[in-house]
Scaffold this active site. Structure first.
Site, PDB file in Angstrom:
ATOM      1  N   ASP A  15       0.809  -1.226   0.000  1.00 16.91           N
ATOM      2  CA  ASP A  15       0.000   0.000   0.000  1.00 16.91           C
ATOM      3  C   ASP A  15       0.844   1.278   0.000  1.00 16.91           C
ATOM      4  O   ASP A  15       0.525   2.257  -0.675  1.00 16.91           O
ATOM      5  CB  ASP A  15      -0.885   0.066   1.257  1.00 16.91           C
ATOM      6  CG  ASP A  15      -2.002  -0.958   1.250  1.00 16.91           C
ATOM      7  OD1 ASP A  15      -2.246  -1.586   0.200  1.00 16.91           O
ATOM      8  OD2 ASP A  15      -2.632  -1.136   2.318  1.00 16.91           O
ATOM      9  N   HIS A  16       1.923   1.253   0.800  1.00 18.95           N
ATOM     10  CA  HIS A  16       2.621   2.523   1.002  1.00 18.95           C
ATOM     11  C   HIS A  16       3.609   2.866  -0.104  1.00 18.95           C
ATOM     12  O   HIS A  16       4.149   3.969  -0.124  1.00 18.95           O
ATOM     13  CB  HIS A  16       3.221   2.568   2.407  1.00 18.95           C
ATOM     14  CG  HIS A  16       2.113   2.549   3.431  1.00 18.95           C
ATOM     15  ND1 HIS A  16       1.135   3.517   3.456  1.00 18.95           N
ATOM     16  CD2 HIS A  16       1.775   1.641   4.376  1.00 18.95           C
ATOM     17  CE1 HIS A  16       0.251   3.221   4.408  1.00 18.95           C
ATOM     18  NE2 HIS A  16       0.610   2.086   4.975  1.00 18.95           N
ATOM     19  N   HIS A  49      -4.692  -3.008  -0.004  1.00 12.31           N
ATOM     20  CA  HIS A  49      -5.973  -2.560   0.575  1.00 12.31           C
ATOM     21  C   HIS A  49      -6.521  -1.426  -0.290  1.00 12.31           C
ATOM     22  O   HIS A  49      -5.947  -0.345  -0.340  1.00 12.31           O
ATOM     23  CB  HIS A  49      -5.701  -2.074   2.011  1.00 12.31           C
ATOM     24  CG  HIS A  49      -6.921  -1.637   2.755  1.00 12.31           C
ATOM     25  ND1 HIS A  49      -6.870  -1.185   4.055  1.00 12.31           N
ATOM     26  CD2 HIS A  49      -8.234  -1.575   2.399  1.00 12.31           C
ATOM     27  CE1 HIS A  49      -8.088  -0.880   4.466  1.00 12.31           C
ATOM     28  NE2 HIS A  49      -8.929  -1.089   3.478  1.00 12.31           N
ATOM     29  N   ARG A  51      -8.860   1.206  -0.390  1.00  7.45           N
ATOM     30  CA  ARG A  51      -9.723   1.947   0.538  1.00  7.45           C
ATOM     31  C   ARG A  51     -10.810   2.696  -0.208  1.00  7.45           C
ATOM     32  O   ARG A  51     -10.635   3.062  -1.364  1.00  7.45           O
ATOM     33  CB  ARG A  51      -8.889   2.945   1.348  1.00  7.45           C
ATOM     34  CG  ARG A  51      -8.181   2.313   2.518  1.00  7.45           C
ATOM     35  CD  ARG A  51      -7.457   3.372   3.341  1.00  7.45           C
ATOM     36  NE  ARG A  51      -7.063   2.816   4.618  1.00  7.45           N
ATOM     37  CZ  ARG A  51      -7.775   2.898   5.729  1.00  7.45           C
ATOM     38  NH1 ARG A  51      -8.922   3.554   5.753  1.00  7.45           N
ATOM     39  NH2 ARG A  51      -7.341   2.352   6.840  1.00  7.45           N
ATOM     40  N   ARG A  55      -6.875   6.318  -0.982  1.00  2.00           N
ATOM     41  CA  ARG A  55      -5.737   7.157  -0.570  1.00  2.00           C
ATOM     42  C   ARG A  55      -4.393   6.547  -0.961  1.00  2.00           C
ATOM     43  O   ARG A  55      -3.402   7.227  -1.043  1.00  2.00           O
ATOM     44  CB  ARG A  55      -5.777   7.434   0.925  1.00  2.00           C
ATOM     45  CG  ARG A  55      -5.444   6.240   1.774  1.00  2.00           C
ATOM     46  CD  ARG A  55      -5.389   6.581   3.234  1.00  2.00           C
ATOM     47  NE  ARG A  55      -6.704   6.882   3.777  1.00  2.00           N
ATOM     48  CZ  ARG A  55      -6.992   6.789   5.084  1.00  2.00           C
ATOM     49  NH1 ARG A  55      -6.049   6.468   5.938  1.00  2.00           N
ATOM     50  NH2 ARG A  55      -8.199   7.044   5.517  1.00  2.00           N
ATOM     51  N   HIS A  56      -4.347   5.234  -1.124  1.00  2.00           N
ATOM     52  CA  HIS A  56      -3.078   4.650  -1.615  1.00  2.00           C
ATOM     53  C   HIS A  56      -3.340   3.794  -2.856  1.00  2.00           C
ATOM     54  O   HIS A  56      -3.230   4.284  -3.966  1.00  2.00           O
ATOM     55  CB  HIS A  56      -2.260   3.942  -0.518  1.00  2.00           C
ATOM     56  CG  HIS A  56      -3.018   3.181   0.528  1.00  2.00           C
ATOM     57  ND1 HIS A  56      -3.875   2.178   0.220  1.00  2.00           N
ATOM     58  CD2 HIS A  56      -3.013   3.281   1.890  1.00  2.00           C
ATOM     59  CE1 HIS A  56      -4.376   1.682   1.340  1.00  2.00           C
ATOM     60  NE2 HIS A  56      -3.893   2.344   2.381  1.00  2.00           N
ATOM     61  N   THR A 106      -4.770   4.422   9.803  1.00  2.00           N
ATOM     62  CA  THR A 106      -4.592   3.031   9.378  1.00  2.00           C
ATOM     63  C   THR A 106      -5.713   2.217  10.002  1.00  2.00           C
ATOM     64  O   THR A 106      -6.527   2.759  10.741  1.00  2.00           O
ATOM     65  CB  THR A 106      -3.190   2.510   9.809  1.00  2.00           C
ATOM     66  OG1 THR A 106      -3.047   1.160   9.374  1.00  2.00           O
ATOM     67  CG2 THR A 106      -2.995   2.557  11.311  1.00  2.00           C
ATOM     68  N   THR A 107      -5.768   0.926   9.694  1.00  2.00           N
ATOM     69  CA  THR A 107      -6.858   0.089  10.227  1.00  2.00           C
ATOM     70  C   THR A 107      -6.654  -0.074  11.728  1.00  2.00           C
ATOM     71  O   THR A 107      -5.797  -0.836  12.165  1.00  2.00           O
ATOM     72  CB  THR A 107      -6.855  -1.280   9.511  1.00  2.00           C
ATOM     73  OG1 THR A 107      -6.714  -1.039   8.106  1.00  2.00           O
ATOM     74  CG2 THR A 107      -8.158  -2.017   9.751  1.00  2.00           C
ATOM     75  N   GLU A 157      -7.549 -13.194  10.498  1.00  2.00           N
ATOM     76  CA  GLU A 157      -6.247 -12.539  10.677  1.00  2.00           C
ATOM     77  C   GLU A 157      -6.306 -11.794  11.995  1.00  2.00           C
ATOM     78  O   GLU A 157      -7.183 -10.944  12.210  1.00  2.00           O
ATOM     79  CB  GLU A 157      -5.951 -11.577   9.521  1.00  2.00           C
ATOM     80  CG  GLU A 157      -4.604 -10.892   9.710  1.00  2.00           C
ATOM     81  CD  GLU A 157      -4.060 -10.210   8.460  1.00  2.00           C
ATOM     82  OE1 GLU A 157      -4.411 -10.641   7.343  1.00  2.00           O
ATOM     83  OE2 GLU A 157      -3.288  -9.252   8.615  1.00  2.00           O
ATOM     84  N   HIS A 200      -0.200  -6.407  11.361  1.00  2.00           N
ATOM     85  CA  HIS A 200      -0.376  -4.978  11.626  1.00  2.00           C
ATOM     86  C   HIS A 200       0.688  -4.484  12.598  1.00  2.00           C
ATOM     87  O   HIS A 200       0.751  -4.922  13.735  1.00  2.00           O
ATOM     88  CB  HIS A 200      -1.775  -4.618  12.173  1.00  2.00           C
ATOM     89  CG  HIS A 200      -2.113  -3.182  11.868  1.00  2.00           C
ATOM     90  ND1 HIS A 200      -1.627  -2.125  12.604  1.00  2.00           N
ATOM     91  CD2 HIS A 200      -2.831  -2.635  10.866  1.00  2.00           C
ATOM     92  CE1 HIS A 200      -2.045  -0.991  12.076  1.00  2.00           C
ATOM     93  NE2 HIS A 200      -2.778  -1.268  11.012  1.00  2.00           N
ATOM     94  N   GLY A 201       1.522  -3.599  12.075  1.00  2.00           N
ATOM     95  CA  GLY A 201       2.537  -2.947  12.903  1.00  2.00           C
ATOM     96  C   GLY A 201       3.772  -3.787  13.179  1.00  2.00           C
ATOM     97  O   GLY A 201       4.638  -3.370  13.947  1.00  2.00           O
TER      98      GLY A 201
END
Ligand code: PXP
Length: 250
Positions: A15-16, A49, A51, A55-56, A106-107, A157, A200-201
């Protein structure tokens, strides 16, 4: 009986790469090019993802990934009619249903499956019928796992964000408690017949305890890897994550 099949898979979330591209408009850097490098570096899948606010990742990115990838695409999406249509058009290997708020960065949390059980049970039927593996992104909470199981999801997940945040803040007691919850709930979900993923993270400092849970079959990691690629390049950043995961597993 508890059985575990295959090695721990790494899904790289790109995504980023799109976030950086969109900061300037145009088409550089290209998420598909990053995904191909990730494949070569040992990614077992690519996660993206789409969205609601784009946005990405954008719709053409999903198209390009579906056409250009050699590994499976895990398509993250909110449970909206629009996203269902897009998923049914592309039929990715997996869809991961996530909660989505426009104002979040973020989520932030897992999906409230228990509260939305009826809606989600109907929502995922056509996705399953189209051959997509349906994954639900949830907190390590027995109520949510039971609900995910009841609606017919094949995968859950587990959201590792609370553990990673506590670790980053130096709050070891909370980080350990979060890990313990995930350990217990990954066992619980696996015994119900659900495939367990987590993410995540995660970064180099937090990945090993989660990778060490034998029930966890896949980790999805994005932001840290794309950030780290600035310093060591995307391929080496992923290869190091792969090494740590294998070390934890063995
Ligand atoms: N898994 C899910 C379901 C996510 O929503 C995200 C973030 O998009 C990730 C994994 C990856 O999180 P991170 O980018 O923090 O590694």
């Amino acid at each position: 009986m508890t059985t575990f099949a295959g090695r721990l898979r790494l899904g790289v979330n790109i995504d980023h790469v799109a976030t950086v591209r969109n900061a300037r408009g145009g088409d550089y850097p290209d998420p598909l090019r990053a995904a191909k490098i990730a494949e070569e570096a040992g990614a077992d899948g690519i996660t993206a993802h789409l969205r609601e606010d784009r946005r990405h990742i954008t719709d053409p990115d999903i198209e390009a990934l579906m056409d250009g990838l050699s590994v499976p695409l895990n398509f993250e999406m909110a449970a909206t009619p629009e996203m269902q249509q897009i998923a049914l058009r592309h039929k990715p290997h997996a869809v991961c249903i996530v909660p989505e708020k426009r104002e979040e960065r973020t989520t932030e949390g897992g999906l409230e499956v228990a509260r939305e059980e009826n809606h989600l049970a109907h929502y995922i039927v056509p996705l399953r019928e189209a051959g997509c593996r349906v994954s639900i992104f949830i907190a390590a909470d027995q109520r949510q796992i039971d609900a995910a199981h009841r609606i017919g999801a094949q995968v859950i997940e587990l959201h590792t964000g609370a553990y990673c945040d506590a670790f980053a803040e130096g709050d070891t007691a909370t980080a350990d408690a979060e890990l313990e919850k995930m350990r217990e709930m990954s066992r619980y979900a696996h015994d119900l017949g659900l495939e367990v993923h987590a993410g995540h993270g995660l970064n180099y400092d937090t990945v090993k305890p989660v990778a060490g849970f034998p029930e966890v079959m896949e980790l999805n990691i994005g932001h840290f890897l794309i950030g780290e690629s600035i310093f060591r390049g995307l391929g080496p950043a992923i290869a190091e994550m792969r090494r740590l995961m294998d070390e934890a597993r063995n």
